[in-house]
Design a protein around this motif. Structure first.
Motif, PDB file in Angstrom:
ATOM      1  N   LEU A  93       0.830  -1.220   0.000  1.00 15.88           N
ATOM      2  CA  LEU A  93       0.000   0.000   0.000  1.00 15.88           C
ATOM      3  C   LEU A  93       0.857   1.261   0.000  1.00 15.88           C
ATOM      4  O   LEU A  93       0.606   2.201  -0.759  1.00 15.88           O
ATOM      5  CB  LEU A  93      -0.926  -0.012   1.214  1.00 15.88           C
ATOM      6  CG  LEU A  93      -2.084  -1.024   1.198  1.00 15.88           C
ATOM      7  CD1 LEU A  93      -2.871  -0.941   2.497  1.00 15.88           C
ATOM      8  CD2 LEU A  93      -3.009  -0.756   0.006  1.00 15.88           C
ATOM      9  N   ARG A  94       1.853   1.292   0.826  1.00 13.95           N
ATOM     10  CA  ARG A  94       2.705   2.482   0.898  1.00 13.95           C
ATOM     11  C   ARG A  94       3.532   2.651  -0.361  1.00 13.95           C
ATOM     12  O   ARG A  94       3.830   3.775  -0.776  1.00 13.95           O
ATOM     13  CB  ARG A  94       3.589   2.386   2.132  1.00 13.95           C
ATOM     14  CG  ARG A  94       2.805   2.608   3.427  1.00 13.95           C
ATOM     15  CD  ARG A  94       3.648   2.404   4.650  1.00 13.95           C
ATOM     16  NE  ARG A  94       2.903   2.777   5.855  1.00 13.95           N
ATOM     17  CZ  ARG A  94       3.304   2.508   7.094  1.00 13.95           C
ATOM     18  NH1 ARG A  94       4.447   1.864   7.289  1.00 13.95           N
ATOM     19  NH2 ARG A  94       2.567   2.880   8.117  1.00 13.95           N
ATOM     20  N   ALA A  95       3.926   1.538  -0.977  1.00 14.34           N
ATOM     21  CA  ALA A  95       4.655   1.643  -2.235  1.00 14.34           C
ATOM     22  C   ALA A  95       3.776   2.220  -3.336  1.00 14.34           C
ATOM     23  O   ALA A  95       4.272   2.896  -4.253  1.00 14.34           O
ATOM     24  CB  ALA A  95       5.171   0.262  -2.650  1.00 14.34           C
ATOM     25  N   ALA A  96       2.452   1.978  -3.242  1.00 15.33           N
ATOM     26  CA  ALA A  96       1.519   2.525  -4.228  1.00 15.33           C
ATOM     27  C   ALA A  96       1.146   3.964  -3.939  1.00 15.33           C
ATOM     28  O   ALA A  96       0.427   4.593  -4.725  1.00 15.33           O
ATOM     29  CB  ALA A  96       0.262   1.660  -4.286  1.00 15.33           C
ATOM     30  N   GLY A  97       1.605   4.513  -2.799  1.00 17.28           N
ATOM     31  CA  GLY A  97       1.303   5.901  -2.453  1.00 17.28           C
ATOM     32  C   GLY A  97       0.038   6.066  -1.657  1.00 17.28           C
ATOM     33  O   GLY A  97      -0.546   7.160  -1.641  1.00 17.28           O
ATOM     34  N   ALA A  98      -0.420   5.022  -0.999  1.00 14.35           N
ATOM     35  CA  ALA A  98      -1.661   5.105  -0.228  1.00 14.35           C
ATOM     36  C   ALA A  98      -1.436   5.872   1.067  1.00 14.35           C
ATOM     37  O   ALA A  98      -0.362   5.829   1.662  1.00 14.35           O
ATOM     38  CB  ALA A  98      -2.173   3.703   0.069  1.00 14.35           C
ATOM     39  N   ASN A  99      -2.504   6.560   1.503  1.00 12.07           N
ATOM     40  CA  ASN A  99      -2.506   7.241   2.792  1.00 12.07           C
ATOM     41  C   ASN A  99      -3.238   6.346   3.793  1.00 12.07           C
ATOM     42  O   ASN A  99      -4.455   6.404   3.925  1.00 12.07           O
ATOM     43  CB  ASN A  99      -3.194   8.606   2.672  1.00 12.07           C
ATOM     44  CG  ASN A  99      -3.316   9.296   4.024  1.00 12.07           C
ATOM     45  OD1 ASN A  99      -2.496   9.065   4.913  1.00 12.07           O
ATOM     46  ND2 ASN A  99      -4.338  10.125   4.170  1.00 12.07           N
ATOM     47  N   VAL A 100      -2.469   5.503   4.487  1.00  7.95           N
ATOM     48  CA  VAL A 100      -3.061   4.559   5.439  1.00  7.95           C
ATOM     49  C   VAL A 100      -3.301   5.305   6.746  1.00  7.95           C
ATOM     50  O   VAL A 100      -2.349   5.663   7.455  1.00  7.95           O
ATOM     51  CB  VAL A 100      -2.149   3.343   5.650  1.00  7.95           C
ATOM     52  CG1 VAL A 100      -2.826   2.340   6.576  1.00  7.95           C
ATOM     53  CG2 VAL A 100      -1.809   2.686   4.318  1.00  7.95           C
ATOM     54  N   VAL A 101      -4.574   5.573   7.052  1.00  9.67           N
ATOM     55  CA  VAL A 101      -4.895   6.380   8.230  1.00  9.67           C
ATOM     56  C   VAL A 101      -4.830   5.568   9.514  1.00  9.67           C
ATOM     57  O   VAL A 101      -4.709   6.130  10.602  1.00  9.67           O
ATOM     58  CB  VAL A 101      -6.291   7.014   8.077  1.00  9.67           C
ATOM     59  CG1 VAL A 101      -6.304   7.968   6.907  1.00  9.67           C
ATOM     60  CG2 VAL A 101      -7.356   5.927   7.905  1.00  9.67           C
ATOM     61  N   GLY A 102      -4.914   4.255   9.415  1.00 10.04           N
ATOM     62  CA  GLY A 102      -4.867   3.443  10.621  1.00 10.04           C
ATOM     63  C   GLY A 102      -5.397   2.052  10.344  1.00 10.04           C
ATOM     64  O   GLY A 102      -5.568   1.643   9.189  1.00 10.04           O
ATOM     65  N   ALA A 103      -5.620   1.322  11.425  1.00  9.27           N
ATOM     66  CA  ALA A 103      -6.077  -0.063  11.319  1.00  9.27           C
ATOM     67  C   ALA A 103      -7.226  -0.289  12.271  1.00  9.27           C
ATOM     68  O   ALA A 103      -7.345   0.365  13.321  1.00  9.27           O
ATOM     69  CB  ALA A 103      -4.938  -1.039  11.612  1.00  9.27           C
ATOM     70  N   ALA A 104      -8.087  -1.229  11.881  1.00 15.12           N
ATOM     71  CA  ALA A 104      -9.173  -1.693  12.747  1.00 15.12           C
ATOM     72  C   ALA A 104      -8.924  -3.173  13.022  1.00 15.12           C
ATOM     73  O   ALA A 104      -8.763  -3.965  12.091  1.00 15.12           O
ATOM     74  CB  ALA A 104     -10.524  -1.482  12.089  1.00 15.12           C
ATOM     75  N   MET A 105      -8.862  -3.537  14.286  1.00 18.23           N
ATOM     76  CA  MET A 105      -8.578  -4.915  14.663  1.00 18.23           C
ATOM     77  C   MET A 105      -9.908  -5.647  14.836  1.00 18.23           C
ATOM     78  O   MET A 105     -10.685  -5.350  15.754  1.00 18.23           O
ATOM     79  CB  MET A 105      -7.760  -4.960  15.948  1.00 18.23           C
ATOM     80  CG  MET A 105      -7.100  -6.286  16.179  1.00 18.23           C
ATOM     81  SD  MET A 105      -5.838  -6.191  17.446  1.00 18.23           S
ATOM     82  CE  MET A 105      -5.123  -7.831  17.315  1.00 18.23           C
ATOM     83  N   SER A 106     -10.147  -6.602  13.969  1.00 14.78           N
ATOM     84  CA  SER A 106     -11.425  -7.317  13.980  1.00 14.78           C
ATOM     85  C   SER A 106     -11.284  -8.661  14.674  1.00 14.78           C
ATOM     86  O   SER A 106     -10.168  -9.148  14.914  1.00 14.78           O
ATOM     87  CB  SER A 106     -11.923  -7.510  12.543  1.00 14.78           C
ATOM     88  OG  SER A 106     -11.023  -8.323  11.823  1.00 14.78           O
ATOM     89  N   LYS A 107     -12.448  -9.250  14.967  1.00 18.04           N
ATOM     90  CA  LYS A 107     -12.518 -10.585  15.574  1.00 18.04           C
ATOM     91  C   LYS A 107     -11.719 -10.652  16.870  1.00 18.04           C
ATOM     92  O   LYS A 107     -11.066 -11.643  17.161  1.00 18.04           O
ATOM     93  CB  LYS A 107     -12.032 -11.655  14.602  1.00 18.04           C
ATOM     94  CG  LYS A 107     -12.762 -11.653  13.272  1.00 18.04           C
ATOM     95  CD  LYS A 107     -12.239 -12.723  12.344  1.00 18.04           C
ATOM     96  CE  LYS A 107     -12.933 -12.666  10.992  1.00 18.04           C
ATOM     97  NZ  LYS A 107     -12.442 -13.694  10.068  1.00 18.04           N
ATOM     98  N   PHE A 108     -11.760  -9.567  17.640  1.00 16.31           N
ATOM     99  CA  PHE A 108     -11.020  -9.505  18.898  1.00 16.31           C
ATOM    100  C   PHE A 108     -11.846 -10.173  19.986  1.00 16.31           C
ATOM    101  O   PHE A 108     -12.908  -9.682  20.367  1.00 16.31           O
ATOM    102  CB  PHE A 108     -10.739  -8.039  19.250  1.00 16.31           C
ATOM    103  CG  PHE A 108      -9.809  -7.870  20.420  1.00 16.31           C
ATOM    104  CD1 PHE A 108      -8.453  -8.053  20.270  1.00 16.31           C
ATOM    105  CD2 PHE A 108     -10.302  -7.529  21.668  1.00 16.31           C
ATOM    106  CE1 PHE A 108      -7.594  -7.896  21.330  1.00 16.31           C
ATOM    107  CE2 PHE A 108      -9.446  -7.379  22.738  1.00 16.31           C
ATOM    108  CZ  PHE A 108      -8.093  -7.552  22.568  1.00 16.31           C
ATOM    109  N   ALA A 109     -11.364 -11.323  20.480  1.00 15.62           N
ATOM    110  CA  ALA A 109     -12.099 -12.091  21.483  1.00 15.62           C
ATOM    111  C   ALA A 109     -11.834 -11.529  22.855  1.00 15.62           C
ATOM    112  O   ALA A 109     -10.701 -11.486  23.313  1.00 15.62           O
ATOM    113  CB  ALA A 109     -11.700 -13.561  21.417  1.00 15.62           C
ATOM    114  N   VAL A 110     -12.861 -11.094  23.543  1.00 11.00           N
ATOM    115  CA  VAL A 110     -12.736 -10.563  24.901  1.00 11.00           C
ATOM    116  C   VAL A 110     -13.408 -11.551  25.840  1.00 11.00           C
ATOM    117  O   VAL A 110     -14.393 -11.241  26.499  1.00 11.00           O
ATOM    118  CB  VAL A 110     -13.364  -9.161  25.007  1.00 11.00           C
ATOM    119  CG1 VAL A 110     -12.919  -8.475  26.292  1.00 11.00           C
ATOM    120  CG2 VAL A 110     -12.978  -8.313  23.816  1.00 11.00           C
TER     121      VAL A 110
END
Length: 792
Positions: free
Chosen positions: A708-725
């Motif tokens: 993604l960064r090599a393509a020039g994307a602006n990665v604003v962050g991440a969402a962590m899914s399937k988080f077992a609590v």
């Protein structure tokens, strides 16, 4: 519409402007909406983490514990019971009395006596005596015991089966050797600390043998000492007396030979075994050193005289006569100078003073000359003395050389005299000791406590074996857990995402079961809905002007929850009054139309290929049952998705859609193995990566982010899914997670899956470990199939 300057203003104390993203992201330090500083790293030992590891792997630990107990029990059953008996023997060492300077003194007990007794108790001769006394060489059960550790012992102890040993195959000598070796191997003798007691311990499979042999070893030791008679002392005394007579004769002959040689060679020895020549040489060396020092001292004085500084010598200055002349001369000189101011030098009185001054000066000079001449004479005498001493010393050295030649034979004779004298003195001393010690010095031993027949074996001990087995299996289970955790290269908590990828965690999405996901998304009070609203809030602060107008939602691999995230984010942003367009950018395996319950006859691919009619162009953007939410489905699956997405028309479409809608959310395909997501990321203002817990590998996520960064994307962050609590999970202890907050409305753990999968599962399939394994296998197979399809 979505107003970034009005609807999302958050005023702080004393400020009327919106908080920028810098308040949440400062360099590499990330802050979530929960107020946690992600740069804070936990360090040191964490007992709570250890506890949750124990709870997480509780079944493995239980299995290992049971296996350890069983192993300890089996090892105990495989060991042959052994009995131990101990006899205590006191070694008495009476103080020996010897005559020294006509006084009777006591000799302290020597620890070496106890060590000697200990070694004798363990000697082969004593073991042979015990074998004879007890007849052990004729007892098969003693010669051929049951193996100490064997699998057959389990059957022997369980069914009472015993093997009858046979001794006919062994000769008497072999049986004796076997019995002696058994005694030496199983016998232990130790000195009881701070006492004169020796502890004799014997171990055997038969309790009677253990007690009998321990007692017999002590008794045989006493009998062996009693057998020793006093004839040895008499023989030793007679032998020493004969040696004294012989050495005395040799001493007399050697002394006579020494005196005769010294007389013939003219050698005179002083009292300290030095010759007169050596003594004279030492004296001459001492005198010569003093003469040299005297000559050097007087030489320095003469040197001052030769330089014309004789009047300043200490000998001159210290002369009382010259001091008186100097004082008188000074007095006359002073008078002359005083009268010179009123009289002329030609006056008789002045001439008389001049005559007196000159006479005194002549007398003073003569005095100084006399002293200097005496010093010169003294210097000459010192030189002559030095020469005489050197000559004498040279003469004595020549005599010393001659004496040394004669002294070689003298030294040989004298050494022989000294050796004979030393032997004579030693023999006389030993003769006195033998004569006294044979009468006064005695040693004995006594049995303090006999060994009783043991009533229970001391080995094996079930408790010790169980403890050791438990420790070993617990260590093994800890190693297995460590290896499992080491090989687990997936993400288990948000800190790992931040550390490995350097992305801010904008949202944490709890795990929801497949059959409950529709209800959890529809229920605005569920933990999943609340998590998505929190993700929406974080996206609003992801940029300086709020949320990006176009947001690409993608993931590293399939089935990580990106479609569900796009679907739910569209609803949540629309709830704020923003006009939201959801674009299904996955032209290979679209899923958005299923979530909205729409058909996929026309859509984005038709728009890119100009295969849509003008009258259908307005209907390609399809409203949904959710207010302010519009969907652009993927349309007909094309053969060349990457070419369509990288065309200029796609960029133009995204730009125009951004002007018509407040927010455009693009649901992109996975990154790894495909080029679609990197292409789309260049067209969107921001990219959100969905990272599934315990599913996607860290290497895969790093590779995806790098693309993604090599393509020039602006990665604003991440969402962590399937988080077992779960309650029994380390994630439960995660600081900024609240189990009660996220759990209501979501009782089972899973985020994304097939909505139509409502078939009942077996009990073992409900465990978190089994579901995690199934998810990994399903994800791996799905990713492989997707990559195979894309490559074909």
């Amino acid at each position: 519409m979505l107003d970034r300057n009005r609807q999302h203003q958050i005023t702080g104390p004393g400020h009327g402007q919106a908080l920028s993203a810098d308040l949440y992201y400062e360099g590499s330090n990330y802050y979530s909406a929960y107020g946690r500083d992600y740069s804070e790293q936990e360090s040191g030992f964490n007992p709570l983490k250890l506890f949750f590891y124990i709870v997480q792997y509780r079944w493995l630990i239980v299995i290992m514990t049971v296996a350890g107990l069983v192993a300890g029990l089996i090892v105990t059953m495989m060991q042959t019971p052994r009995y131990q008996a101990t006899t205590q023997l006191e070694v008495l060492v009476p103080s020996a009395k010897v005559f020294q300077d006509i006084e009777v003194v006591s000799e302290n007990s020597d620890l070496r006596a106890f060590q000697t007794a200990r070694e004798k108790l363990k000697s082969r001769a004593l073991a042979q005596r015990v074998v004879y006394q007890l007849g052990l060489s004729e007892k098969p059960d003693f010669l051929f015991p049951t193996p100490s550790f064997s699998l057959a012992n389990i059957f022997y102890r369980a069914f009472g089966i015993s093997k009858a040993p046979s001794i006919e195959e062994k000769t008497p000598e072999q049986r004796e050797a076997l019995a002696i070796r058994r005694i030496l191997d199983d016998l232990t003798v130790n000195l009881v600390t701070n006492t004169s007691l020796l502890s004799i311990t014997f171990v055997d499979q038969k309790p009677k043998y253990a007690s009998d042999i321990a007692n017999q070893v002590a008794q045989s030791f006493i009998d062996q000492r009693v057998d020793q008679t006093s004839e040895t002392s008499d023989l030793a005394r007679q032998f020493i007396q004969d040696q004294v007579v012989q050495v005395k004769q040799k001493l007399q002959k050697s002394e006579e030979a020494l005196v005769a040689y010294a007389k013939d060679a003219g050698i005179t020895v002083t009292g300290d075994d030095k010759s007169l020549i050596s003594a004279n040489i030492e004296a001459l060396n001492t005198a010569l050193a003093a003469a040299i020092q005297d000559r050097l001292d007087t030489g320095r004085v003469v040197d001052q005289i030769d330089k014309g500084r004789g009047a300043s010598l200490s000998q001159v200055l210290e002369s009382k006569g010259l001091q008186a002349l100097s004082e008188k001369l000074a007095d006359l000189t002073g008078q002359y100078q005083q009268k010179l101011s009123i009289m002329k030098p030609g006056f008789p009185e002045m001439q008389q003073l001049q005559s007196q001054i000159k006479e005194l000066q002549r007398i003073y000079s003569n005095g100084v000359l006399a002293i200097t001449d005496s010093l010169r004479l003294k210097y000459q005498q010192a030189q002559n003395k030095e020469e005489d001493l050197k000559a004498k010393l040279s003469e004595m050295e020549k005599q010393q050389v001659e004496f040394n030649d004669k002294n070689i034979q003298y030294t040989i004779l004298k050494r022989e005299v000294d050796s004979n004298r030393s032997q004579y003195d030693s023999l006389v001393s030993k003769l006195n000791e033998v004569g006294v010690s044979s009468e006064l010095k005695t040693q004995n031993a006594a049995i303090v406590d006999f060994a009783n027949m043991p009533d229970r074996p001391y080995s094996p001990r079930l408790s010790i074996n169980l403890g050791i087995s438990l420790l070993l299996f617990m260590a093994l289970s800890a190693s297995v857990i460590y290896v499992i955790e080491l090989l687990n290269n997936t993400f288990t908590n948000p800190e790992q995402v931040e550390k490995e990828l350097g992305l801010a965690i904008l949202g944490i999405l709890p795990l929801v079961d497949d059959k409950d996901i529709v209800g959890s998304i529809a229920d605005q009070k569920s933990g999943l809905s609340e998590a998505y609203r929190s993700l929406r809030t974080s996206l609003q602060f992801s940029g300086a002007e709020g949320a990006p107008r176009s947001l690409l939602v993608t993931s590293s691999e399939p089935s990580e929850g990106k479609s569900t995230t796009s679907f739910k984010l569209g609803q949540d942003f629309a709830a704020l009054g923003a006009r939201v367009l959801l674009v299904d950018g996955d032209l290979r395996k679209p899923n958005l139309h299923r979530l909205f319950g729409l058909d996929n006859t026309i859509g984005l691919s038709n728009l890119l290929t100009n295969t849509v009619r003008k009258e259908d162009l307005a209907g390609i953007f399809r409203p949904t049952k959710y207010p302010n939410v519009t969907v652009l489905t993927s349309g007909t699956i094309p053969p060349n998705p990457a070419d369509l997405l990288s065309s200029p028309k796609m960029a133009l479409i995204v730009t125009n859609l951004g002007k018509r809608f407040d927010l455009v959310i693009i649901d992109a395909p996975p990154i790894v193995g495909l080029s679609d997501a990197p292409i789309l990321s260049r067209l969107a203002e921001g990219t959100l990566m969905v990272i599934s817990t315990n599913q996607v590998t860290r290497k895969s996520a790093k590779t995806a982010l790098k693309r993604l960064r090599a393509a020039g994307a602006n990665v604003v962050g991440a969402a962590m899914s399937k988080f077992a609590v779960n309650k029994f999970d380390y994630n439960y202890a995660y600081k900024y997670m609240n189990y009660q907050y996220y759990s209501y409305g979501a009782g089972t753990p899973k985020l994304e899956g097939r909505v139509d999968d409502v078939t009942a599962e077996p009990a073992y399939a409900k465990t978190a470990t089994f579901k995690r394994l199934v998810r990994r296998i399903r994800s791996g197979l799905s990713g492989f199939v997707d990559r195979a399809q894309s490559s074909s």
